[in-house]
Design a protein around this motif. Structure first.
Motif, PDB file in Angstrom:
ATOM      1  N   TRP B   5       0.848  -1.186   0.000  1.00  0.00           N
ATOM      2  CA  TRP B   5       0.000   0.000   0.000  1.00  0.00           C
ATOM      3  C   TRP B   5       0.881   1.231   0.000  1.00  0.00           C
ATOM      4  O   TRP B   5       2.009   1.195   0.485  1.00  0.00           O
ATOM      5  CB  TRP B   5      -0.904  -0.014   1.233  1.00  0.00           C
ATOM      6  CG  TRP B   5      -1.759  -1.227   1.284  1.00  0.00           C
ATOM      7  CD1 TRP B   5      -1.528  -2.360   2.002  1.00  0.00           C
ATOM      8  CD2 TRP B   5      -2.957  -1.471   0.547  1.00  0.00           C
ATOM      9  NE1 TRP B   5      -2.514  -3.281   1.765  1.00  0.00           N
ATOM     10  CE2 TRP B   5      -3.408  -2.770   0.882  1.00  0.00           C
ATOM     11  CE3 TRP B   5      -3.707  -0.724  -0.355  1.00  0.00           C
ATOM     12  CZ2 TRP B   5      -4.560  -3.319   0.351  1.00  0.00           C
ATOM     13  CZ3 TRP B   5      -4.849  -1.271  -0.885  1.00  0.00           C
ATOM     14  CH2 TRP B   5      -5.273  -2.551  -0.542  1.00  0.00           C
ATOM     15  N   ASP B 146      -5.188   5.169   5.833  1.00  0.00           N
ATOM     16  CA  ASP B 146      -4.761   3.841   6.252  1.00  0.00           C
ATOM     17  C   ASP B 146      -5.722   2.776   5.704  1.00  0.00           C
ATOM     18  O   ASP B 146      -6.930   2.857   5.951  1.00  0.00           O
ATOM     19  CB  ASP B 146      -4.743   3.802   7.786  1.00  0.00           C
ATOM     20  CG  ASP B 146      -4.008   2.587   8.316  1.00  0.00           C
ATOM     21  OD1 ASP B 146      -3.881   1.613   7.572  1.00  0.00           O
ATOM     22  OD2 ASP B 146      -3.576   2.632   9.478  1.00  0.00           O
ATOM     23  N   SER B 147      -5.169   1.779   4.989  1.00  0.00           N
ATOM     24  CA  SER B 147      -6.046   0.762   4.385  1.00  0.00           C
ATOM     25  C   SER B 147      -6.780  -0.050   5.453  1.00  0.00           C
ATOM     26  O   SER B 147      -7.826  -0.629   5.187  1.00  0.00           O
ATOM     27  CB  SER B 147      -5.232  -0.163   3.485  1.00  0.00           C
ATOM     28  OG  SER B 147      -4.194  -0.763   4.216  1.00  0.00           O
ATOM     29  N   ARG B 148      -6.262  -0.079   6.678  1.00  0.00           N
ATOM     30  CA  ARG B 148      -6.950  -0.826   7.745  1.00  0.00           C
ATOM     31  C   ARG B 148      -8.243  -0.136   8.164  1.00  0.00           C
ATOM     32  O   ARG B 148      -9.087  -0.726   8.838  1.00  0.00           O
ATOM     33  CB  ARG B 148      -6.043  -0.944   8.972  1.00  0.00           C
ATOM     34  CG  ARG B 148      -4.825  -1.821   8.749  1.00  0.00           C
ATOM     35  CD  ARG B 148      -3.913  -1.716   9.941  1.00  0.00           C
ATOM     36  NE  ARG B 148      -3.548  -0.327  10.205  1.00  0.00           N
ATOM     37  CZ  ARG B 148      -3.032   0.114  11.350  1.00  0.00           C
ATOM     38  NH1 ARG B 148      -2.825  -0.714  12.340  1.00  0.00           N
ATOM     39  NH2 ARG B 148      -2.721   1.389  11.508  1.00  0.00           N
ATOM     40  N   SER B 149      -8.383   1.114   7.794  1.00  0.00           N
ATOM     41  CA  SER B 149      -9.541   1.871   8.278  1.00  0.00           C
ATOM     42  C   SER B 149     -10.777   1.721   7.386  1.00  0.00           C
ATOM     43  O   SER B 149     -11.873   2.097   7.781  1.00  0.00           O
ATOM     44  CB  SER B 149      -9.188   3.358   8.366  1.00  0.00           C
ATOM     45  OG  SER B 149      -9.078   3.914   7.069  1.00  0.00           O
ATOM     46  N   TYR B 150     -10.612   1.164   6.174  1.00  0.00           N
ATOM     47  CA  TYR B 150     -11.717   1.185   5.216  1.00  0.00           C
ATOM     48  C   TYR B 150     -12.988   0.489   5.727  1.00  0.00           C
ATOM     49  O   TYR B 150     -14.079   1.039   5.640  1.00  0.00           O
ATOM     50  CB  TYR B 150     -11.291   0.572   3.873  1.00  0.00           C
ATOM     51  CG  TYR B 150     -10.342   1.459   3.104  1.00  0.00           C
ATOM     52  CD1 TYR B 150     -10.784   2.626   2.509  1.00  0.00           C
ATOM     53  CD2 TYR B 150      -8.993   1.154   2.980  1.00  0.00           C
ATOM     54  CE1 TYR B 150      -9.918   3.458   1.817  1.00  0.00           C
ATOM     55  CE2 TYR B 150      -8.111   1.978   2.292  1.00  0.00           C
ATOM     56  CZ  TYR B 150      -8.581   3.124   1.716  1.00  0.00           C
ATOM     57  OH  TYR B 150      -7.724   3.947   1.039  1.00  0.00           O
ATOM     58  N   GLU B 168     -13.106  -5.141   4.037  1.00  0.00           N
ATOM     59  CA  GLU B 168     -12.043  -5.466   5.000  1.00  0.00           C
ATOM     60  C   GLU B 168     -11.375  -6.802   4.621  1.00  0.00           C
ATOM     61  O   GLU B 168     -10.149  -6.923   4.602  1.00  0.00           O
ATOM     62  CB  GLU B 168     -12.693  -5.582   6.385  1.00  0.00           C
ATOM     63  CG  GLU B 168     -11.734  -5.842   7.526  1.00  0.00           C
ATOM     64  CD  GLU B 168     -11.164  -4.562   8.099  1.00  0.00           C
ATOM     65  OE1 GLU B 168     -11.543  -3.479   7.616  1.00  0.00           O
ATOM     66  OE2 GLU B 168     -10.328  -4.654   9.007  1.00  0.00           O
ATOM     67  N   ARG B 172      -7.515  -7.902   3.299  1.00  0.00           N
ATOM     68  CA  ARG B 172      -6.696  -8.925   3.975  1.00  0.00           C
ATOM     69  C   ARG B 172      -6.260 -10.029   3.015  1.00  0.00           C
ATOM     70  O   ARG B 172      -5.233 -10.654   3.221  1.00  0.00           O
ATOM     71  CB  ARG B 172      -7.487  -9.550   5.113  1.00  0.00           C
ATOM     72  CG  ARG B 172      -7.664  -8.605   6.274  1.00  0.00           C
ATOM     73  CD  ARG B 172      -8.255  -9.359   7.433  1.00  0.00           C
ATOM     74  NE  ARG B 172      -8.922  -8.459   8.355  1.00  0.00           N
ATOM     75  CZ  ARG B 172      -9.591  -8.877   9.392  1.00  0.00           C
ATOM     76  NH1 ARG B 172      -9.718 -10.169   9.640  1.00  0.00           N
ATOM     77  NH2 ARG B 172     -10.157  -8.016  10.221  1.00  0.00           N
ATOM     78  N   TRP B 243     -15.227  -3.375  15.389  1.00  0.00           N
ATOM     79  CA  TRP B 243     -14.042  -3.227  14.532  1.00  0.00           C
ATOM     80  C   TRP B 243     -12.802  -2.969  15.373  1.00  0.00           C
ATOM     81  O   TRP B 243     -12.853  -2.207  16.352  1.00  0.00           O
ATOM     82  CB  TRP B 243     -14.241  -2.077  13.543  1.00  0.00           C
ATOM     83  CG  TRP B 243     -15.418  -2.307  12.659  1.00  0.00           C
ATOM     84  CD1 TRP B 243     -16.712  -1.969  12.926  1.00  0.00           C
ATOM     85  CD2 TRP B 243     -15.445  -2.977  11.397  1.00  0.00           C
ATOM     86  NE1 TRP B 243     -17.538  -2.370  11.900  1.00  0.00           N
ATOM     87  CE2 TRP B 243     -16.774  -2.986  10.950  1.00  0.00           C
ATOM     88  CE3 TRP B 243     -14.466  -3.560  10.590  1.00  0.00           C
ATOM     89  CZ2 TRP B 243     -17.155  -3.569   9.743  1.00  0.00           C
ATOM     90  CZ3 TRP B 243     -14.842  -4.129   9.394  1.00  0.00           C
ATOM     91  CH2 TRP B 243     -16.177  -4.130   8.972  1.00  0.00           C
ATOM     92  N   PHE B 245     -10.136  -1.454  14.329  1.00  0.00           N
ATOM     93  CA  PHE B 245      -9.671  -0.095  14.041  1.00  0.00           C
ATOM     94  C   PHE B 245     -10.685   0.899  14.608  1.00  0.00           C
ATOM     95  O   PHE B 245     -11.812   0.987  14.130  1.00  0.00           O
ATOM     96  CB  PHE B 245      -9.523   0.097  12.531  1.00  0.00           C
ATOM     97  CG  PHE B 245      -8.702   1.284  12.149  1.00  0.00           C
ATOM     98  CD1 PHE B 245      -7.344   1.151  11.878  1.00  0.00           C
ATOM     99  CD2 PHE B 245      -9.271   2.541  12.078  1.00  0.00           C
ATOM    100  CE1 PHE B 245      -6.579   2.251  11.533  1.00  0.00           C
ATOM    101  CE2 PHE B 245      -8.512   3.648  11.727  1.00  0.00           C
ATOM    102  CZ  PHE B 245      -7.170   3.499  11.452  1.00  0.00           C
TER     103      PHE B 245
END
Lengths: 184, 290
Positions: B5, B146-150, B168, B172, B243, B245
């Motif tokens: 990313w 941050d891609s973890r936040s999507y 999500e 992953r 979640w 995040f």
């Protein structure tokens, strides 16, 4: 006994299929961008477009839509191209429209099924890329000629060619896999 | 194949803004920018976009790839379609108008009669501000979010849990599918699979990609059944999801959202209430070409 196919079902299996479809689309789009198809000149061919088309046909229109929509977002994020909602939507429709034939297909290697899938691949590409290209009229102020020649055709033609060549191959492979693994 | 990313924490003001507020503001900007061709309104919106973009503190080197794509699009839209052929100006710019070279243009000893009008040049500037402004908002996302936040972001924005979790899950899956693709590519190359030097037409060339796409796709589908079963056994979809995040609004996030809504409201009032959204060329611009 074969499970009855429901067109708009979105259960746990569909969540996983959609996620795998989206991730596959993103990875293959990213990877084939890196490899560069030989001899295609400066025309951008994205064979990965077959993923939303095939996932739609194999698992339903919602799965196809998410595979295309989310997959295109992720591919653009991976490539650093940004976020282009209207093209993401077009890619979603690329998977949704072929997905409409999902309940009609029982045997994925039958000639009739493949022919129907090919027809809906063309229709899906026309609708998906048509919506995306037409949205440029609203966003960029482009006129119809620009939309057709600069946006629609350069996206539609490669998508159709990729779909027509690769979707039948994926369908035949999927038929073999489901038969061998005893899945329905 | 390394799939990574582009996001990294920069400690920039953009890093402090809640992703939900950013999405709302970005879409508010999109609505406002696409509602008008008024150059003054577009100039104000473009200025807002420049300020917003600068909050991300991204470098040209990082964002070069995205900007290259946008520049190609802008070139096609503006230079070819609006200035050279006049196509892109159709529907917005009225027919006719003041010619830039009314006497013709002498080029390499030949007298050319280009149909370029002052109106179309002004329209190209408006297009530049509009597309450039929208691009600044949306190119920034991969580099500063941050891609973890999507998943959490879209869930909190009201997307059904199943859809948010699909996003999500897809994020992953990317590293493992990229690894699977890489292994398949190596395995096929070990079997003398040739991808780089294929003779023949387009169909044959596309067909050559099949030994890569098919095994990766089928393996992924086969493994999905186990994942779905594991999720079902853990009661997926039975309750509202939580979640990892965590997202928390701060006062400045509310300010960003409020400002976004204000931009939309003011734009729509000016466009539909006061009829100021139409494309017009300011008189001073005509005088420049007289």
């Amino acid at each position: 006994m074969q499970e009855k196919k429901s067109l708009w079902k979105f259960g746990t299996k569909q969540v996983v299929y959609a996620a795998i479809g989206a991730a596959l689309y993103a990875v293959l789009a990213y990877a084939t961008n890196m490899i560069q198809l030989p001899g295609a000149g400066n025309v951008s061919f994205r064979p990965a477009v077959v993923i939303p088309m095939f996932f739609g046909i194999a698992f339903g229109p919602i799965v196809g839509f998410i595979a295309g929509f989310v997959g295109n977002i992720l591919a653009d994020l991976l490539s650093g191209y940004g976020f282009w909602f209207w093209w993401d939507l077009g890619n979603g429709l690329l998977g949704l429209v072929p997905g409409l034939i999902y309940p009609l297909i029982q045997d994925y290697k039958a000639g009739k099924s493949i022919l129907l899938a090919e027809l809906f691949v063309v229709l899906g590409s026309a609708v998906g890329m048509g919506v995306a290209a037409l949205s440029e009229m609203w966003v960029s102020g482009a006129d119809m000629n620009t939309v057709i020649f600069a946006n629609f055709l350069p996206a539609f033609i490669p998508d159709v060619v990729n779909g027509l060549v690769l979707v039948p191959l994926l369908m035949i492979a999927y038929a073999a896999v489901t038969q061998r693994s005893g899945r329905s | 194949m390394l799939v990574s990313w582009h996001y990294k924490y920069r400690g920039s003001p953009m890093d402090q803004i809640d992703p939900r507020a950013r999405w709302i503001f970005s879409f508010a900007f999109l609505v406002a920018a696409t509602s008008t061709w008024n150059s003054s309104m577009l100039a104000v919106l473009f200025l807002i976009a420049v300020i917003w973009y600068s909050l991300g503190r991204t470098s040209w080197k990082e964002t070069r790839r995205g900007w290259t794509l946008v520049l190609i699009m802008l070139f096609t839209m503006i230079v070819v379609n609006t200035i050279i052929t006049g196509g892109g100006a159709g529907g917005v710019v009225p027919e006719g108008g003041q010619l830039v070279w009314p006497e013709g243009l002498r080029l390499f000893g030949k007298l050319l009669k280009p149909g370029l009008t002052v109106d179309r040049i002004w329209f190209a500037l408006c297009q530049l501000m509009r597309i450039g402004g929208i691009s600044m908002f949306f190119i920034l996302i991969p580099y500063t979010m941050d891609s973890r936040s999507y998943g959490a972001t879209f869930s909190k924005l009201g997307l059904p849990d199943k859809l948010a979790y699909t996003i999500e899950l897809a994020i992953r899956f990317i590293p493992s599918l990229a690894r699977s693709f890489s292994i398949t590519l190596d395995a096929q190359r070990a079997r003398a699979f040739e991808l780089d030097d294929v003779k023949g037409g387009i169909v044959r060339k596309i067909g050559r990609i099949a030994p890569l796409i098919i095994p990766v796709t089928m393996n992924a589908i086969l493994s999905s059944e186990d994942i779905a079963n594991a999720m079902d056994l853990r009661g997926f979809g039975q309750r509202k999801r939580t979640w990892l995040f965590e997202l928390k609004y701060h006062w400045w996030d509310y300010a960003v959202i409020a400002f976004g809504l204000l931009i939309v409201a003011v734009s729509l009032i000016l466009v539909y209430g006061y009829k100021l959204g139409a494309f017009t060329v300011p008189p001073f611009f005509y005088q420049l070409f007289q």
